[in-house]
Design a protein around this motif. Structure first.
Motif, mmCIF file in Angstrom:
data_model
loop_
_atom_site.group_PDB
_atom_site.id
_atom_site.type_symbol
_atom_site.label_atom_id
_atom_site.label_comp_id
_atom_site.label_asym_id
_atom_site.label_seq_id
_atom_site.Cartn_x
_atom_site.Cartn_y
_atom_site.Cartn_z
ATOM 1 N N SER A 77 -0.505 -13.302 1.464
ATOM 2 C CA SER A 77 -0.559 -11.835 1.575
ATOM 3 C C SER A 77 -1.594 -11.389 2.586
ATOM 4 O O SER A 77 -1.383 -10.390 3.276
ATOM 5 N N SER A 84 3.286 -6.289 6.517
ATOM 6 C CA SER A 84 3.706 -5.591 5.310
ATOM 7 C C SER A 84 3.613 -4.075 5.522
ATOM 8 O O SER A 84 4.530 -3.327 5.177
ATOM 9 N N ILE A 135 5.862 -9.950 -0.427
ATOM 10 C CA ILE A 135 4.667 -9.446 0.249
ATOM 11 C C ILE A 135 5.045 -8.372 1.271
ATOM 12 O O ILE A 135 4.388 -7.339 1.365
ATOM 13 N N GLU A 138 5.901 -5.233 -0.835
ATOM 14 C CA GLU A 138 5.064 -4.782 -1.966
ATOM 15 C C GLU A 138 4.441 -3.413 -1.720
ATOM 16 O O GLU A 138 4.161 -2.686 -2.664
#
Ligand code: HEM
Length: 141
Positions: A77, A84, A135, A138
């Motif tokens: 992450s 992301s 990830i 999210e």
């Protein structure tokens, strides 16, 4: 999360994949747009014909990002934080599409390395790609 054995499978196959990263990324995108043409709506500014310069450049970027994740396999992450934010806030890609691309990446890897693609390798890649997809999506929640 990935077991030690699954990490080892990913890391050892990455050694081979990285030498053909551009071809693998391009072919995965070609499969994505051929099998799931609705995904083309995110790329109105691209020439999506098989083998186009846009496909090759973008395919290389996608696989390079997987390489970043693999290099930081204990902190995926962290490695993908910027991507992301891009996919959630700027591109707003519907999360269902990540399953489609993951499938196309899996099939492409399997077709390039059939001897390595055991059931265990299949499981490891499936888990890895679903972790990456989680990830990258999210930030939507
Ligand atoms: C851009 C990776 C899934 C749509 C990018 C970039 C990377 C990347 C590295 C370039 C970022 C930059 O230039 O700074 C990934 C990875 C994915 C994934 C690793 C999942 C495994 C998806 C999906 C879609 C999508 C499922 C939509 C179907 C886009 C679009 C761009 C982009 C539209 C911008 C393209 C451009 O204008 O250059 N992605 N992506 N991505 N991604 Fe993804």
């Amino acid at each position: 999360s990935l077991t030690k054995a699954e990490r080892n499978i990913i890391l050892s196959m990455w050694g081979k994949i990285s030498t053909q990263a551009d071809a693998i990324g391009t072919q995965a995108l070609e499969r994505l747009f051929a099998s799931y043409p609705q995904t083309k709506t995110y790329f109105p500014h691209f020439d999506l014909h098989p083998g186009s310069a846009h496909l090759r450049t973008h395919g290389a970027k996608v696989v390079a990002a997987l390489g970043d994740a693999i290099k930081s396999i204990d902190n995926i992450s962290g490695a993908l934080a910027k991507l992301s934010e891009l996919h959630a806030y700027v591109l707003r890609v519907d999360p269902v599409n990540f399953k489609l691309l993951s499938h196309c990446l899996l099939v492409t890897v399997a077709s390039h390395f059939p001897a390595d693609f055991t059931a265990d390798a299949h499981t490891a890649w499936d888990k890895f790609l679903s972790i990456v997809s989680c990830i990258l999506t999210e930030k939507y929640r």
